[in-house]
Structures are given as C-alpha cells and as structure tokens.
Design a protein around this motif. Structure first.
Motif, PDB file in Angstrom:
ATOM      1  N   LEU A  92      27.550  57.841  43.877  1.00  0.00           N
ATOM      2  CA  LEU A  92      28.622  57.263  43.571  1.00  0.00           C
ATOM      3  C   LEU A  92      28.629  55.959  44.412  1.00  0.00           C
ATOM      4  CD1 LEU A  92      31.568  57.090  42.758  1.00  0.00           C
ATOM      5  CD2 LEU A  92      32.329  58.701  44.828  1.00  0.00           C
ATOM      6  N   LEU A  93      28.546  54.902  43.595  1.00  0.00           N
ATOM      7  CA  LEU A  93      28.508  53.524  44.130  1.00  0.00           C
ATOM      8  C   LEU A  93      29.719  52.740  43.843  1.00  0.00           C
ATOM      9  CD1 LEU A  93      26.329  51.267  44.904  1.00  0.00           C
ATOM     10  CD2 LEU A  93      26.167  50.690  42.620  1.00  0.00           C
ATOM     11  N   GLN A  94      30.291  52.233  44.977  1.00  0.00           N
ATOM     12  CA  GLN A  94      31.373  51.443  44.889  1.00  0.00           C
ATOM     13  C   GLN A  94      31.256  49.959  45.082  1.00  0.00           C
ATOM     14  OE1 GLN A  94      34.299  51.992  47.992  1.00  0.00           O
ATOM     15  NE2 GLN A  94      36.007  51.071  47.169  1.00  0.00           N
ATOM     16  N   ILE A  95      32.008  49.131  44.203  1.00  0.00           N
ATOM     17  CA  ILE A  95      31.744  47.858  44.163  1.00  0.00           C
ATOM     18  C   ILE A  95      33.110  47.192  44.464  1.00  0.00           C
ATOM     19  CG2 ILE A  95      31.335  45.378  42.777  1.00  0.00           C
ATOM     20  CD1 ILE A  95      29.443  47.545  41.204  1.00  0.00           C
ATOM     21  N   GLU A  96      33.324  46.437  45.484  1.00  0.00           N
ATOM     22  CA  GLU A  96      34.566  46.068  45.766  1.00  0.00           C
ATOM     23  C   GLU A  96      34.984  44.748  45.848  1.00  0.00           C
ATOM     24  OE1 GLU A  96      38.232  47.145  49.059  1.00  0.00           O
ATOM     25  OE2 GLU A  96      36.101  47.645  49.355  1.00  0.00           O
ATOM     26  N   PHE A  97      35.847  44.061  44.905  1.00  0.00           N
ATOM     27  CA  PHE A  97      36.024  42.549  44.759  1.00  0.00           C
ATOM     28  C   PHE A  97      36.813  42.213  46.126  1.00  0.00           C
ATOM     29  CE2 PHE A  97      35.445  44.203  40.651  1.00  0.00           C
ATOM     30  CZ  PHE A  97      34.488  42.956  40.005  1.00  0.00           C
ATOM     31  N   GLN A  98      36.503  40.877  46.601  1.00  0.00           N
ATOM     32  CA  GLN A  98      37.128  40.366  47.481  1.00  0.00           C
ATOM     33  C   GLN A  98      38.334  39.301  46.889  1.00  0.00           C
ATOM     34  OE1 GLN A  98      36.040  41.036  50.543  1.00  0.00           O
ATOM     35  NE2 GLN A  98      34.486  42.425  49.465  1.00  0.00           N
ATOM     36  N   ARG A  99      39.078  38.778  47.999  1.00  0.00           N
ATOM     37  CA  ARG A  99      40.169  38.129  47.714  1.00  0.00           C
ATOM     38  C   ARG A  99      39.978  36.965  46.628  1.00  0.00           C
ATOM     39  NH1 ARG A  99      45.622  39.050  47.438  1.00  0.00           N
ATOM     40  NH2 ARG A  99      46.612  37.107  47.311  1.00  0.00           N
ATOM     41  N   ARG A 100      39.030  36.370  46.788  1.00  0.00           N
ATOM     42  CA  ARG A 100      38.781  35.059  45.745  1.00  0.00           C
ATOM     43  C   ARG A 100      37.739  35.451  44.907  1.00  0.00           C
ATOM     44  NH1 ARG A 100      41.993  30.996  43.447  1.00  0.00           N
ATOM     45  NH2 ARG A 100      40.798  29.037  43.125  1.00  0.00           N
ATOM     46  N   TRP A 101      37.857  35.044  43.563  1.00  0.00           N
ATOM     47  CA  TRP A 101      36.673  35.146  42.561  1.00  0.00           C
ATOM     48  C   TRP A 101      36.255  33.808  42.244  1.00  0.00           C
ATOM     49  CZ3 TRP A 101      36.478  39.196  38.076  1.00  0.00           C
ATOM     50  CH2 TRP A 101      36.860  40.326  38.693  1.00  0.00           C
ATOM     51  N   ASN A 102      34.798  33.768  42.193  1.00  0.00           N
ATOM     52  CA  ASN A 102      34.192  32.325  41.457  1.00  0.00           C
ATOM     53  C   ASN A 102      33.050  32.896  40.867  1.00  0.00           C
ATOM     54  OD1 ASN A 102      31.810  32.946  43.695  1.00  0.00           O
ATOM     55  ND2 ASN A 102      33.296  32.058  45.012  1.00  0.00           N
ATOM     56  N   THR A 131      30.573  35.388  42.120  1.00  0.00           N
ATOM     57  CA  THR A 131      31.246  36.829  42.168  1.00  0.00           C
ATOM     58  C   THR A 131      30.833  37.377  40.766  1.00  0.00           C
ATOM     59  OG1 THR A 131      33.366  36.300  43.242  1.00  0.00           O
ATOM     60  CG2 THR A 131      33.380  38.279  41.923  1.00  0.00           C
ATOM     61  N   ILE A 132      30.720  36.720  39.496  1.00  0.00           N
ATOM     62  CA  ILE A 132      30.369  37.318  38.466  1.00  0.00           C
ATOM     63  C   ILE A 132      28.787  37.341  38.388  1.00  0.00           C
ATOM     64  CG2 ILE A 132      30.055  36.627  35.878  1.00  0.00           C
ATOM     65  CD1 ILE A 132      32.992  37.443  37.113  1.00  0.00           C
ATOM     66  N   TYR A 133      28.192  36.224  38.908  1.00  0.00           N
ATOM     67  CA  TYR A 133      26.612  36.651  39.089  1.00  0.00           C
ATOM     68  C   TYR A 133      26.227  37.816  39.989  1.00  0.00           C
ATOM     69  CZ  TYR A 133      26.012  31.950  37.049  1.00  0.00           C
ATOM     70  OH  TYR A 133      26.270  30.905  36.142  1.00  0.00           O
ATOM     71  N   GLU A 134      26.909  37.876  40.822  1.00  0.00           N
ATOM     72  CA  GLU A 134      26.632  39.211  41.858  1.00  0.00           C
ATOM     73  C   GLU A 134      26.752  40.565  41.207  1.00  0.00           C
ATOM     74  OE1 GLU A 134      26.891  37.273  46.423  1.00  0.00           O
ATOM     75  OE2 GLU A 134      28.390  38.891  45.891  1.00  0.00           O
ATOM     76  N   LEU A 135      28.148  40.460  40.399  1.00  0.00           N
ATOM     77  CA  LEU A 135      28.479  41.489  39.688  1.00  0.00           C
ATOM     78  C   LEU A 135      27.395  41.910  38.713  1.00  0.00           C
ATOM     79  CD1 LEU A 135      30.502  44.012  39.042  1.00  0.00           C
ATOM     80  CD2 LEU A 135      31.642  42.356  37.674  1.00  0.00           C
ATOM     81  N   MET A 136      26.909  41.099  37.891  1.00  0.00           N
ATOM     82  CA  MET A 136      25.861  41.372  36.989  1.00  0.00           C
ATOM     83  C   MET A 136      24.531  41.855  37.418  1.00  0.00           C
ATOM     84  SD  MET A 136      26.021  38.363  33.825  1.00  0.00           S
ATOM     85  CE  MET A 136      26.175  36.781  34.948  1.00  0.00           C
ATOM     86  N   ARG A 137      24.164  41.193  38.815  1.00  0.00           N
ATOM     87  CA  ARG A 137      23.122  41.828  39.582  1.00  0.00           C
ATOM     88  C   ARG A 137      23.152  43.368  39.884  1.00  0.00           C
ATOM     89  NH1 ARG A 137      20.839  40.711  44.814  1.00  0.00           N
ATOM     90  NH2 ARG A 137      22.510  39.405  45.168  1.00  0.00           N
ATOM     91  N   VAL A 138      24.488  43.728  40.269  1.00  0.00           N
ATOM     92  CA  VAL A 138      24.647  44.934  40.470  1.00  0.00           C
ATOM     93  C   VAL A 138      24.735  45.993  39.464  1.00  0.00           C
ATOM     94  CG1 VAL A 138      26.250  46.522  41.554  1.00  0.00           C
ATOM     95  CG2 VAL A 138      26.227  44.330  42.503  1.00  0.00           C
ATOM     96  N   MET A 139      25.151  45.205  38.285  1.00  0.00           N
ATOM     97  CA  MET A 139      25.234  46.096  37.115  1.00  0.00           C
ATOM     98  C   MET A 139      23.867  46.477  36.732  1.00  0.00           C
ATOM     99  SD  MET A 139      28.115  46.787  35.457  1.00  0.00           S
ATOM    100  CE  MET A 139      28.945  46.998  37.321  1.00  0.00           C
TER     101      MET A 139
END
Length: 264
Positions: free
Chosen positions: A26-36, A39-47
C-alpha cells in the motif's frame, strides 16, 4: 505505519510530494499545499516507479487536492491560440508581443505535461485510489477523475472549475473531458453525498481511518483478484480516452484542432 526499508529509496527523493508505504503493498502519495509543474513531474515519476514495483498493489492519492484558478498550471486555452489564427484586431493587438508568446508557450507546455500525466494514470496497472478530505477544486478534480476509485469524508467539497477548460470542447485537450463531465453533473459546488449520488465518489467514509482500514484489506488481496476488480471498475470511456490522448500529440491531431478553432 511501517518504516520504509532501504529498498524503498526510490520513493524518498521527492520535494513536492510525501510518498510513503503504509504497508508493503500500500503506497500513499500525499500532495502538499501548493502545486507546481514539479508536483506533476514528481507524480509521473511515482506512477512509473509504482507500475514497475511488483510489491505495490494499491496506490492512494491524498492531501491537498484544491488546485484553483491561481495555480501555476492554469491553462488559458483558446484565447491566445485563436488570436494567433485570426487577423490582427484591437483585441488581438492587446495580447501581442512577448507576453502573448509567453502565454502561448505556457499553454502548450502545460497541456503536454497534463496529457502525459493523464496517460500514465490511465495506464497505471495498480489500483489507483483518491481520498478527498477537504476541498477538491479544479485541477485536483481532474486528477481524481482519472483514478479507479474516489473516496470522500463527510467534510469533502467538490468544486469543478472552468478556468482551465476551453470554451469549445471539440478544440480543448482531451484530458479535460472527465472534468467537463463532472462539471455538468456536480454544478458549481457539491458535497460528498451529492458526489456519491452522481457517481464520482465510490463511498463516503465517516473518518479517514475507516478508509485506510479498507485500503489495508484491498492491499492484502491476491494480485490477480485485485486486478480483476480493477478491470470491473474501469469506466467505459477510459480506453477510448487513452487512445485519443496517445493520438492528441501527433501532427495530424494538432492540424485537426487548428481547423476546429478556425471555424469558431
């Protein structure tokens, strides 16, 4: 929550996301207060990492999902592109020069990044779940729309935003279509129960621990059973949308969008 081992180092090198295992599967990805954009590049890398990790079965998106009209990924679609296609007028002269070019480049790059993210989320082989505990606004709703399941607490509020949608759906980027769907269903604002009734939310939980107990149970299922469940959950438009997204960046698709705008 279980501590990460040295084999989990690939999930620890993120600045904009808090990525951790709650259990081995079970992997949790938690977003911080401000997106930039990072944020999207890191999310793609986690995916990508989760897709290749045979130990992960469930991926949960949580945290700050309120990405409103002032976020740096704002897509001002349509106006600049149409100005670049039409003869110069007083209106187009007002949006000319370096400023117009900068906005045009920003729009093109933001659409490319979001199209890439949407493809990775739709092609994710693990069960992809979103947990909404507060406001889910704009781009946050678009990201939730691409998940297999969305859960919400009683305090959740969903606010679809027009800020990053092209006035003409035919000319707009294909990744925004799920957002348009929920905009029509939910209206300007919806609570968790309304979102449940409209089909965006799979279940409303009384508290976050109830949600995590469910995810813990899901993560213990045999992988084959979990993947069979994922296939049953897939919305009918997902595969056609993934196909369209893969074609959207081609020169032929770009020419089609230019023709669609020229007729407006």
């Amino acid at each position: 929550m279980e501590a990460m081992s040295t084999s989990d180092a690939s999930y620890s090198n993120f600045r904009e996301l808090d990525v951790r295992r709650r259990r081995p599967a079970l992997l949790q990805i938690e977003f911080q207060r401000r997106w930039n954009l990072r944020t999207i590049y890191e999310l793609m890398r986690v995916m990508d990492t989760a897709n290749a990790d045979t130990t992960v079965q469930v991926v949960v998106l949580s945290g700050e999902l309120s990405v409103g009209p002032h976020d740096p990924l704002l897509l001002e679609q349509g106006k600049v592109k149409r100005h670049r296609q039409l003869p110069m007028t007083k209106e187009t002269l007002a949006v000319s020069g370096d400023d117009a070019e900068d906005r045009y480049i920003h729009e093109k790059s933001a659409n490319f990044v979001m199209r890439s993210l949407a493809k990775k989320m739709l092609a994710q082989r693990k069960l992809l779940v979103a947990l909404v505990q507060g406001r889910c606004v704009g781009l946050g709703l678009s990201v939730c729309s691409l998940c297999d399941l969305v859960y919400a607490t009683e305090a959740a509020v969903f606010l679809p935003a027009l800020s990053h949608l092209d006035p003409c759906a035919q000319a707009g980027p294909f990744w925004t279509l799920p957002h348009i769907r929920w905009l029509l269903h939910l209206g300007e604002q919806a609570d968790a129960r309304t979102a449940l009734h409209c089909g965006l939310v799979a279940s409303v939980v009384s508290e976050s621990q109830e949600f995590w107990d469910r995810m813990d149970q899901y993560s213990r299922l045999p992988p084959s059973a979990l993947m069979a469940t994922k296939r049953l959950l897939l919305r009918h438009w997902r595969q056609s949308m993934l196909t369209e997204l893969r074609q959207e960046g081609t020169p032929m698709a770009a020419q089609g969008r230019r023709l669609a705008r020229s007729k407006l």
